[in-house]
Design a protein around this motif. Sequence first.
Motif, PDB file in Angstrom:
ATOM      1  N   VAL A   1       0.854  -1.190   0.000  1.00  0.00           N
ATOM      2  CA  VAL A   1       0.000   0.000   0.000  1.00  0.00           C
ATOM      3  C   VAL A   1       0.892   1.243   0.000  1.00  0.00           C
ATOM      4  N   ASP A   2       0.817   2.041  -1.053  1.00  0.00           N
ATOM      5  CA  ASP A   2       1.638   3.255  -1.141  1.00  0.00           C
ATOM      6  C   ASP A   2       1.031   4.411  -0.338  1.00  0.00           C
ATOM      7  N   ASP A   3      -0.248   4.652  -0.548  1.00  0.00           N
ATOM      8  CA  ASP A   3      -0.922   5.782   0.099  1.00  0.00           C
ATOM      9  C   ASP A   3      -1.824   5.242   1.206  1.00  0.00           C
ATOM     10  N   MET A   4      -1.270   5.066   2.392  1.00  0.00           N
ATOM     11  CA  MET A   4      -2.021   4.446   3.482  1.00  0.00           C
ATOM     12  C   MET A   4      -3.082   5.384   4.027  1.00  0.00           C
ATOM     13  N   LYS A   5      -4.246   4.816   4.318  1.00  0.00           N
ATOM     14  CA  LYS A   5      -5.381   5.583   4.817  1.00  0.00           C
ATOM     15  C   LYS A   5      -5.962   4.882   6.040  1.00  0.00           C
TER      16      LYS A   5
END
Length: 415
Positions: A363-367
Amino acid sequence: MKEEKIYIIGAGISGLIAALELERAGFRPVILEASDRIGGRMKTDEVDGFLLDHGFQVLNTAYPEAKKYLDFQALHLKTFDPGAVIFDQNDTYIISDPMRNPLKVVSMAFSKVGTFMDKVKMFSLTQELKNKSNQEIFAGENIPTHQYLKNYGFSDRIIENFFSPFFRGIFLEKHLNTSARMFEFVFKMFAQGHAAVPEKGMGEIPAMIREQLSETQIYFNHPVKEVQGNVIHLENGETLIADRVIIAVQPDRVMKQLQGQFGSPRKVCNLYFTLQRSFLARPMIGLLPGDHLVNNIVFMDDVSEAYANGDRSLLSVTVLEADMDQKTLISKVQQELSKISGVKAEYFKFLKLYEISYALPHVDDMKYEIAPTACKITDQVFLAGDYLLNGSINAAMTSGRTAAQAIIHSYMPTH
């Protein structure tokens, strides 16, 4: 009950939570599971009277979603002592309670784990993160964890001796390139809760969710070949027509148009050995700093006696990178265990090896969370899975709940 045909692909945590939420809204979903049991990446085997989790995993009792869906008391959770046992060359020492009670560590001002200022900064960081919401944490700067720790002022010594071996065992990568958002979230969760395992293994968690289902059908050994719109093609040649579909596995497995859209998942090797008795003799993780093959060890029966058969202790060993054949790997691990414990290598009796190719999503853009509309691919197809957010049990549950909410909303009348 509503008669819409809603299919969920995958009986992991995300799929089970989605089914539970759909049931609560009056639907009767059907889960299609490729394997012969529920749990996805969270399973427990029984081998020779020992309970073996598929990879070393823990439940953090501070996870908000876990509090919603799990009865901790009924799981008979067994908690780890906060901190870690550090095996540093020929020396062994304990870092006590570094996150839940950092002031306790200040008394270790002259220990090898770090400097006095490291302990002060540990306390300061804990207080900062306790005052930040999870949403604020995941809205923060998306930099690598190793850079975050340096920017915060931690010394190379504590990064090498504690942060690196501890968090690479969580992130399943050696260089702490994982986003600092995930570091802050995990750090906060450990500061507020306990690392724990159900008395009888991590497989009890999906089992508890399944027990709450009364209207959901689960078809095992039903691998899905492809999803095309609202048409599900099974590997056995059968075709199903759905009103709605939740893909609760990484979707490139069943949607050709999404292949190549996801990075390589994190993998891990988990080896189990038995020994006459634990040389840790406490419910605590053991860390091996530096350039070792073994990253961390845990005697599972120190945490929960039910993991072992009563005659011998059960040792879980985590190896992040193992580019060698199984026989060589087992031998090298036995040698490292012998070196840190003083116990002869041959006394570590090998039990089982799990090579887990998909242990954590990339996951590159963790949310922390996403809107229900973000789960929707088409009017009929929705997504669930921790790959949408971050690699954690909390995220898996969040994504399942969110996908179910998206389907429920899709049936509401528009004005």
